[in-house]
Scaffold this motif. Sequence first.
Motif, mmCIF file in Angstrom:
data_model
loop_
_atom_site.group_PDB
_atom_site.id
_atom_site.type_symbol
_atom_site.label_atom_id
_atom_site.label_comp_id
_atom_site.label_asym_id
_atom_site.label_seq_id
_atom_site.Cartn_x
_atom_site.Cartn_y
_atom_site.Cartn_z
ATOM 1 N N MET A 66 0.835 -1.193 0.000
ATOM 2 C CA MET A 66 0.000 0.000 0.000
ATOM 3 C C MET A 66 0.872 1.245 0.000
ATOM 4 O O MET A 66 2.050 1.201 0.386
ATOM 5 C CB MET A 66 -0.931 0.040 1.219
ATOM 6 C CG MET A 66 -0.252 0.388 2.528
ATOM 7 S SD MET A 66 -1.383 0.795 3.891
ATOM 8 C CE MET A 66 -2.118 2.301 3.289
ATOM 9 N N THR A 67 0.283 2.346 -0.454
ATOM 10 C CA THR A 67 0.899 3.669 -0.322
ATOM 11 C C THR A 67 -0.127 4.598 0.299
ATOM 12 O O THR A 67 -1.322 4.479 0.030
ATOM 13 C CB THR A 67 1.349 4.228 -1.679
ATOM 14 O OG1 THR A 67 0.213 4.308 -2.552
ATOM 15 C CG2 THR A 67 2.415 3.359 -2.311
ATOM 16 N N LYS A 68 0.346 5.505 1.126
ATOM 17 C CA LYS A 68 -0.551 6.438 1.812
ATOM 18 C C LYS A 68 -0.637 7.745 1.037
ATOM 19 O O LYS A 68 0.327 8.141 0.375
ATOM 20 C CB LYS A 68 -0.061 6.677 3.243
ATOM 21 C CG LYS A 68 -0.103 5.425 4.105
ATOM 22 C CD LYS A 68 0.254 5.731 5.553
ATOM 23 C CE LYS A 68 0.135 4.489 6.410
ATOM 24 N NZ LYS A 68 0.429 4.753 7.827
ATOM 25 N N PRO A 69 -1.753 8.445 1.152
ATOM 26 C CA PRO A 69 -1.899 9.721 0.413
ATOM 27 C C PRO A 69 -0.848 10.755 0.814
ATOM 28 O O PRO A 69 -0.445 11.566 -0.019
ATOM 29 C CB PRO A 69 -3.312 10.186 0.805
ATOM 30 C CG PRO A 69 -4.020 8.955 1.254
ATOM 31 C CD PRO A 69 -2.981 8.073 1.857
ATOM 32 N N SER A 70 -0.386 10.708 2.058
ATOM 33 C CA SER A 70 0.602 11.687 2.502
ATOM 34 C C SER A 70 1.982 11.433 1.901
ATOM 35 O O SER A 70 2.804 12.346 1.838
ATOM 36 C CB SER A 70 0.702 11.670 4.032
ATOM 37 O OG SER A 70 1.053 10.368 4.483
ATOM 38 N N ASN A 71 2.248 10.198 1.470
ATOM 39 C CA ASN A 71 3.553 9.863 0.888
ATOM 40 C C ASN A 71 3.332 8.823 -0.207
ATOM 41 O O ASN A 71 3.616 7.637 -0.025
ATOM 42 C CB ASN A 71 4.497 9.330 1.971
ATOM 43 C CG ASN A 71 5.944 9.256 1.485
ATOM 44 O OD1 ASN A 71 6.254 9.604 0.342
ATOM 45 N ND2 ASN A 71 6.830 8.793 2.347
ATOM 46 N N PRO A 72 2.821 9.230 -1.352
ATOM 47 C CA PRO A 72 2.448 8.254 -2.390
ATOM 48 C C PRO A 72 3.636 7.540 -3.025
ATOM 49 O O PRO A 72 3.440 6.549 -3.712
ATOM 50 C CB PRO A 72 1.695 9.112 -3.416
ATOM 51 C CG PRO A 72 2.205 10.504 -3.206
ATOM 52 C CD PRO A 72 2.522 10.616 -1.747
ATOM 53 N N ASN A 73 4.853 8.037 -2.819
ATOM 54 C CA ASN A 73 6.024 7.411 -3.434
ATOM 55 C C ASN A 73 6.652 6.357 -2.541
ATOM 56 O O ASN A 73 7.602 5.693 -2.948
ATOM 57 C CB ASN A 73 7.078 8.478 -3.779
ATOM 58 C CG ASN A 73 6.555 9.470 -4.809
ATOM 59 O OD1 ASN A 73 5.830 9.081 -5.733
ATOM 60 N ND2 ASN A 73 6.900 10.742 -4.659
ATOM 61 N N PHE A 74 6.176 6.225 -1.312
ATOM 62 C CA PHE A 74 6.744 5.245 -0.380
ATOM 63 C C PHE A 74 5.816 4.049 -0.294
ATOM 64 O O PHE A 74 4.668 4.161 0.093
ATOM 65 C CB PHE A 74 6.934 5.866 1.001
ATOM 66 C CG PHE A 74 7.499 4.903 2.008
ATOM 67 C CD1 PHE A 74 8.798 4.451 1.908
ATOM 68 C CD2 PHE A 74 6.716 4.443 3.064
ATOM 69 C CE1 PHE A 74 9.303 3.562 2.845
ATOM 70 C CE2 PHE A 74 7.214 3.560 3.996
ATOM 71 C CZ PHE A 74 8.527 3.116 3.887
ATOM 72 N N GLU A 75 6.334 2.893 -0.699
ATOM 73 C CA GLU A 75 5.536 1.672 -0.750
ATOM 74 C C GLU A 75 5.730 0.877 0.542
ATOM 75 O O GLU A 75 6.864 0.640 0.975
ATOM 76 C CB GLU A 75 5.963 0.844 -1.958
ATOM 77 C CG GLU A 75 4.987 -0.267 -2.310
ATOM 78 C CD GLU A 75 5.402 -0.970 -3.602
ATOM 79 O OE1 GLU A 75 6.461 -1.623 -3.579
ATOM 80 O OE2 GLU A 75 4.700 -0.819 -4.616
#
Length: 1253
Positions: A66-75
Amino acid sequence: MSFVLSLWRAGVFLCLGQLLYCGEARVKTEVQAGPLYRVLGSPLYITCSVSGFRSENTDKHFEFRMTKPSNPNFEIQIISSNDDTFGYSSHQRRVRKNEIALKRLSPNSVRFEIKSLLKADEGEYECTAVNLEDAYDGEYSDKTVVKVIEDSLSVSSSASTPLSLNEGEALTLTCLASSSTSQHTHLSVAWYLHKDGQEDAQPIISLNRDFTLSPGQGFERRYQAGLIRLDKWGEAAYNLQMAEVEPSDQGRIYCQAQEWIQDPDGSWYIIIQKNAEEMTLTVKATEVVEPSSPSLAVEISAQPAALQEGQELLLSCDINTEDVEKRFFSVAWLKGSVELARIGPTGVLTVAPEYSVRQKNGELRAARTGNRNYRLILKPVRTEDQGEYICTVWPQERGQDDAFIEGEAKDSSPQRVSVSATENRLSIKMQQAENVTEGGGLHLSCKVDGVQAQLSVTWQLKSARMASFTEIISISQEGVTEIAEEFVSRKVRVMRPATHNFTLELDEVTLSDSGVYQCAVSEHKPNGKTHSQAQTTTVTVISIENRLSIKMQQAVNVAEGGGLHLSCKVDGVQGQLSVTWQLKSTPMASFTDIISINEEGVTEIAEEFMSRTVRVMRPATHNFTLELDEVTLSDSGVYQCAVSERKPNGKTHNQTQTTTVTVISIDTLMGVSLISRKNQVTVGEKLELMCRVRGPRMPVTVTWSMQREAKTPDTILTLSPNGTISWSADQNHYQLRVESRKTEVIYYLLVIGTSHREGGNYQCNVSVLLKNVHKELRASNQLAVIVNNPVSRLDVSPIPALTRNMNTDITITCSIVKKTSESSLYSITWLHEENAGNKTIVSLDRNSIVTESQADLSQRISMRRSKGPTFELTIRQARISDKGSYTCKVGEWLQDPRGEWYLLSTVSKSTVLTITEPAPNLRLDKKEQQLTAKEGEEVELNCNITSGASGSSVFYGVIWHYAAHSSSLKNASLVELDHTGLVSYPDNKDIRGLQERLRLSRPTQKSFYLSIQKAHEEDSGTYWCQVDQHQLDHEAHWQLKASDSGGAIKLSVKVTENNLSIPKEEAEMNTSRNQDLTIPCNINKQSSHESKFQVTWFWQKEIETKQRPIFTVYRNSTLQDRFGENVRLKYDHPDPSQFSLTFLNPGPENSGLYFCEVEEWLPSLSRGWRKVAVEKSGHFNVSVLTEGDANADSECNTRTYIIIAIVILIVLVLVLLLLVVTMCRSKGSLGNKSGPSLWGESMPMNTSRSGDD
């Protein structure tokens, strides 16, 4: 060659197949399309499947990230089906706890689960299928978005307290279910019954998300009979109505709400589900009462008895008997011998199999409509329903096990029903008069009902120039159309958009097409009969020269003070328009102008409306609006829109249209009511009052007031239309909130921390601002608010009954064992029952301040508060009049949120006090004592009371008596301590010395000690005590109550104890004339370090029995030689405990037994030196030999010594030889090796001292 060609074709096809295959991906991974909206705290399910792998039956492995909206580049890695360490630590803990799991559904699909969603779980989820093949071909991952929203579903029930009903009574329950989510969701509501002993609840009735009602299993019959309903009121209320409850309805009833959302794939999903509180329903079954008369009459009636096919047949069955409301029956309807339906004793309907289809279709219904009445309805009735009907009734009796026992059947008389076939049931509907513009198209519709066979339709016209109808077009039952000759050249069509719907379409109408149009329908039945019906409508073709038409809304209702908005839409415009708005206030009046607008757009307001806010608007070219603000009741009437069209050729066409406007009084439109979820609150709780203002939105002023008892109302606050709040009460205790709803505005008054001051009648008053004038609306209802005290937990420990002696101090304890709050304060009142009435002794308020006290008792009565709290009432010097019943009345006080103290509750506990006069039971210790003491020591004599009255009013006195052993003193009084504490010494010169050394003490009330300091030997004798008991009477006079003497104490005072000890051993001694003879006398132990000794040696010849003293050493060191013969003696005293007497050159005549006698002397305190002990030593048997005998003995002794010396010398020589032999052997074994020798010569000693020595 053909073989080669075949191979070439196969190769070409194979290559083409490979090319086609390579053009499409083989592997495809799919998850649910997003976004998926899920509620916080609810589970999340995401299904992931893969297809296209070569091996379809082997388990595929999947990974979720998953990726979070606050950090979409961190998986973030979450979970894998083949690697337990795949997830990051942020999710690994939840995976281990099984809060996040991956469940396999098939070899090619899994389901990702989160048991309880967190806000942090919002984001984009990716499912990846692990590729275990050699090459990649396709899509191995897919993504979806998950949105986590707040839980806004609220479910509550109107009743949660148990409810008891009788069988047949009505039950109404309300479920409030609503959601405030911003997403588009649907609610479904269901009512459930959970019976005792059943694991699952059963649905009663439900309203699904598509607003479809469905009865639960077992409730279908009552639902179809209209006995169970579920109605939706307003936006959030769902009412369950059960017209007649049955014993089977007993249990716990609750409502359940489910919130649904439609996912992007079109499927509906329950995002949250909640249950309201359960309500326990008890249904009391109707008791079976034995009928006083066995008579039973049954009547049947039919309404109507003769009817046509398709009508409704009502068969009523009436029971006539006594106590019918207390009895049970089964009722059945029969046609001939065939049973149609039966209603059992509990109201359950059963239908015969041949009528079950008609029941399912709603054609057959049966129900119990009263205690005596049962109805069967058949609709539509058929011709085969004709015949004779009877009604059969069976009485039913309920047994001990609640099972019914069927009685004898009773039939009604037969009822004949005639059903005739209907010849014509056709009915036709057409639209009303139709206007169509010249050159336009005409469209008419003809709808047919009651069709039983094939239809044919003919459209006809009767114009002004025609006397009768002429055909236009027709359509046969086979669907063949035929156009009349007159209309062959016209564009005319007949259509059949539905089975029973026919339309006529005529294009390019002319003025001659105006007239009456008729739809003639013929029904052709299989028996060859034909039924016909016709319907007409009027069509007006409007000349193209005047095509103006006006449309206005229908009758308009507007609230007083509101704004009037009328629209006038003009069609068919060909020139310039001007519009005038007019009003006719009464039916008899004429229209007067309000406002007008000409072709150039200039407006003109009539003089009557110059002071009003009135406008005419033209939002579109052919649309005109009238706006009139702040309407009054006088503005009601008929409004007319008059339109004038001025064409370029100068002609003017006028059209008008009217509508009725009714101005409704604001008093009628607006209503004010005051409600509260609960009007009884506990001190400290929050109170929420709701002032509901229903009606149109207008500027209002809301005033809250409260009235206490018969006083005038006090204003709490006033809310102005601009939002300004004017406080008349303490603002810190109130809050105001306004909630605007679709049909009402609710003004919430929140009382924070209620106190008794908030108890009273509340009311809200609303005034509406009309033309800058406040118009008072009818005040709301008064709502009585009761502020109750919290439940008191105060409890006081029981006070045991007391029995005490007169003139003693009495303490009565009242302890609080339970309290409502740690901050509670207590007031206490002590009551004494006197002459059949209670008298207050002492009273303390909650601050421990004495508020009431008896003056005559203030000196003897006091009250003390200790930890606990405990309240102690002390009565000093109790009197007989103090007996009786004592009551401890404790009041618990609490502080309300306003800081005011209020009395919560009072608890009283009583006890009985008995005052007794003590009996003379004085007893002293009678045991005789033997005491021994050394002279000079301190002696303590004890006198103890073993039984006797105690208390502050009992006093004791003591007299010590003495009787000497060696004198005439037999009963001398030594010392006296009277009951007042005064010490006196009786005058007696014989014991004066002893009295001077006496000390009297009293460590306890019942102990008396007499101490003799530096006891003398003459103090020996017998001592005893005499104790007198005194007590104060109620007149404060001393009274001697008892007297007793203690046991004798025999005292023996000695100078010291006899501890003298000297050797007692017997000894023999041989000596010669030339040797001295010493007789020792040693003291092993003495009685005192102050002792002095007198030593005397005695001698007894061998042939005599007389013991003669030969020498004495007195205690003062005086020597006395008492031998009396020519013998030289020497006395020696080397040590305080050693004495010796030596005979110098004794002779044989000095042989015999010798011993010493020791006298021990000590100084006495009264008698000087006293002999305290005498001890004799053991005997010395002394033999003094002549010289020959002595030499013989000497020679014998010499030989003995020589022999011993020779033996010792031989042993030494043998030891030396043994050492030499051993050393020689050691040298032979060691060879030439040299080493340190054990001999001293080989190891010379170092005689010099080192510096360290």
